[in-house]
Design a protein around this motif. Structure first.
Motif, PDB file in Angstrom:
ATOM      1  N   SER A  92       0.831  -1.209   0.000  1.00 34.09           N
ATOM      2  CA  SER A  92       0.000   0.000   0.000  1.00 34.09           C
ATOM      3  C   SER A  92       0.863   1.255   0.000  1.00 34.09           C
ATOM      4  O   SER A  92       0.584   2.210  -0.729  1.00 34.09           O
ATOM      5  CB  SER A  92      -0.912   0.024   1.228  1.00 34.09           C
ATOM      6  OG  SER A  92      -1.817  -1.040   1.169  1.00 34.09           O
ATOM      7  N   TYR A  93       1.913   1.279   0.811  1.00 32.20           N
ATOM      8  CA  TYR A  93       2.794   2.444   0.935  1.00 32.20           C
ATOM      9  C   TYR A  93       3.449   2.797  -0.397  1.00 32.20           C
ATOM     10  O   TYR A  93       3.576   3.964  -0.737  1.00 32.20           O
ATOM     11  CB  TYR A  93       3.852   2.145   1.993  1.00 32.20           C
ATOM     12  CG  TYR A  93       4.789   3.283   2.290  1.00 32.20           C
ATOM     13  CD1 TYR A  93       4.418   4.302   3.154  1.00 32.20           C
ATOM     14  CD2 TYR A  93       6.053   3.335   1.725  1.00 32.20           C
ATOM     15  CE1 TYR A  93       5.275   5.348   3.438  1.00 32.20           C
ATOM     16  CE2 TYR A  93       6.916   4.371   2.001  1.00 32.20           C
ATOM     17  CZ  TYR A  93       6.522   5.383   2.868  1.00 32.20           C
ATOM     18  OH  TYR A  93       7.387   6.410   3.143  1.00 32.20           O
ATOM     19  N   THR A  94       3.842   1.786  -1.131  1.00 29.39           N
ATOM     20  CA  THR A  94       4.492   2.028  -2.417  1.00 29.39           C
ATOM     21  C   THR A  94       3.479   2.230  -3.540  1.00 29.39           C
ATOM     22  O   THR A  94       3.863   2.400  -4.693  1.00 29.39           O
ATOM     23  CB  THR A  94       5.420   0.853  -2.785  1.00 29.39           C
ATOM     24  OG1 THR A  94       4.662  -0.351  -2.803  1.00 29.39           O
ATOM     25  CG2 THR A  94       6.577   0.740  -1.806  1.00 29.39           C
ATOM     26  N   SER A  95       2.210   2.211  -3.217  1.00 35.41           N
ATOM     27  CA  SER A  95       1.109   2.415  -4.165  1.00 35.41           C
ATOM     28  C   SER A  95       1.045   1.338  -5.239  1.00 35.41           C
ATOM     29  O   SER A  95       0.498   1.566  -6.313  1.00 35.41           O
ATOM     30  CB  SER A  95       1.186   3.806  -4.822  1.00 35.41           C
ATOM     31  OG  SER A  95       1.130   4.808  -3.852  1.00 35.41           O
ATOM     32  N   GLY A  97      -0.551  -1.643  -4.816  1.00 34.85           N
ATOM     33  CA  GLY A  97      -1.923  -2.115  -4.767  1.00 34.85           C
ATOM     34  C   GLY A  97      -2.134  -3.416  -5.506  1.00 34.85           C
ATOM     35  O   GLY A  97      -2.970  -3.489  -6.401  1.00 34.85           O
ATOM     36  N   GLY A 112      -5.959   3.708   1.997  1.00 30.85           N
ATOM     37  CA  GLY A 112      -5.965   4.803   1.029  1.00 30.85           C
ATOM     38  C   GLY A 112      -5.055   5.947   1.448  1.00 30.85           C
ATOM     39  O   GLY A 112      -4.297   6.486   0.640  1.00 30.85           O
ATOM     40  N   GLU A 114      -2.538   5.679   3.477  1.00 29.98           N
ATOM     41  CA  GLU A 114      -1.158   5.179   3.446  1.00 29.98           C
ATOM     42  C   GLU A 114      -0.563   5.307   2.044  1.00 29.98           C
ATOM     43  O   GLU A 114       0.604   5.676   1.887  1.00 29.98           O
ATOM     44  CB  GLU A 114      -1.072   3.723   3.902  1.00 29.98           C
ATOM     45  CG  GLU A 114       0.356   3.225   3.944  1.00 29.98           C
ATOM     46  CD  GLU A 114       0.498   1.788   4.387  1.00 29.98           C
ATOM     47  OE1 GLU A 114       1.639   1.385   4.666  1.00 29.98           O
ATOM     48  OE2 GLU A 114      -0.519   1.062   4.456  1.00 29.98           O
ATOM     49  N   ALA A 115      -1.340   5.021   1.018  1.00 31.33           N
ATOM     50  CA  ALA A 115      -0.848   5.164  -0.362  1.00 31.33           C
ATOM     51  C   ALA A 115      -0.500   6.622  -0.665  1.00 31.33           C
ATOM     52  O   ALA A 115       0.552   6.907  -1.250  1.00 31.33           O
ATOM     53  CB  ALA A 115      -1.883   4.638  -1.347  1.00 31.33           C
ATOM     54  N   LEU A 116      -1.351   7.531  -0.251  1.00 30.67           N
ATOM     55  CA  LEU A 116      -1.069   8.956  -0.437  1.00 30.67           C
ATOM     56  C   LEU A 116       0.178   9.364   0.337  1.00 30.67           C
ATOM     57  O   LEU A 116       1.063  10.042  -0.182  1.00 30.67           O
ATOM     58  CB  LEU A 116      -2.274   9.794   0.017  1.00 30.67           C
ATOM     59  CG  LEU A 116      -2.050  11.306   0.091  1.00 30.67           C
ATOM     60  CD1 LEU A 116      -1.776  11.864  -1.300  1.00 30.67           C
ATOM     61  CD2 LEU A 116      -3.236  11.979   0.732  1.00 30.67           C
ATOM     62  N   GLY A 118       2.623   7.454   1.393  1.00 29.79           N
ATOM     63  CA  GLY A 118       3.805   6.845   0.795  1.00 29.79           C
ATOM     64  C   GLY A 118       4.309   7.637  -0.392  1.00 29.79           C
ATOM     65  O   GLY A 118       5.505   7.893  -0.532  1.00 29.79           O
ATOM     66  N   PHE A 119       3.397   8.066  -1.243  1.00 28.47           N
ATOM     67  CA  PHE A 119       3.784   8.878  -2.402  1.00 28.47           C
ATOM     68  C   PHE A 119       4.461  10.169  -1.955  1.00 28.47           C
ATOM     69  O   PHE A 119       5.503  10.560  -2.489  1.00 28.47           O
ATOM     70  CB  PHE A 119       2.549   9.189  -3.263  1.00 28.47           C
ATOM     71  CG  PHE A 119       2.832  10.134  -4.381  1.00 28.47           C
ATOM     72  CD1 PHE A 119       3.515   9.705  -5.510  1.00 28.47           C
ATOM     73  CD2 PHE A 119       2.440  11.459  -4.304  1.00 28.47           C
ATOM     74  CE1 PHE A 119       3.791  10.577  -6.553  1.00 28.47           C
ATOM     75  CE2 PHE A 119       2.714  12.344  -5.339  1.00 28.47           C
ATOM     76  CZ  PHE A 119       3.402  11.900  -6.468  1.00 28.47           C
TER      77      PHE A 119
END
Length: 142
Positions: A92-95, A97, A112, A114-116, A118-119
């Motif tokens: 999730s962190y690295t997007s 998915g 969600g 976490e993805a943001l 991470g980016f």
């Protein structure tokens, strides 16, 4: 729902602070170390990786807290192992998915955000690395 929002916001803020603390302190000290040519860059890259893995571990702990508070689950995982949660957090962190593990309930909010996050933090690391390398170029290789 409010508990999930609070938990997610707290993790977002803590992860940013943790990443900043690791990167800023480490790069400040890395500049003073004498290594082989390119050695300080390798050191800063390793520090960046440690900072990101620390944030991933923080999010994995948040998923664990969310599971304990019954905010959701990982339906596909029976039995649920800590490494599975860490893996999901890393993906999730690295997007990436990948979709092989999917959270349910309010844990989807954490994923969600976490993805943001991470980016944003990966972008911050890239900026730190750029500044570090620019500084090294001005001072010459030590």
């Amino acid at each position: 729902m409010m508990l999930a929002i609070f938990l997610t916001a707290a993790t977002f803020i803590l992860s940013g602070a943790l990443h900043y603390w690791i990167m800023s302190r480490s790069i400040r000290h890395a500049d003073r170390i004498t290594l082989f040519p390119g050695g300080r860059l390798v050191l800063v890259l390793c520090i960046s990786g440690i900072a990101h893995l620390s944030v991933v571990a923080l999010y994995a702990a948040t998923y664990g807290a969310g599971l304990a508070l019954h905010l959701g689950s990982f339906a596909e995982l029976k039995p649920l192992r800590a490494m599975d949660v860490f893996y999901f957090s890393l993906v999730s962190y690295t997007s990436l998915g990948l979709g092989d593990i999917v959270p349910t309930g309010h844990l989807r909010l954490v994923a969600g955000v976490e993805a943001l996050n991470g980016f944003l933090l990966i972008s911050c690391s890239a900026a730190y690395l750029f500044l570090f390398m620019s500084h090294q170029g001005k001072d010459g290789a030590r």
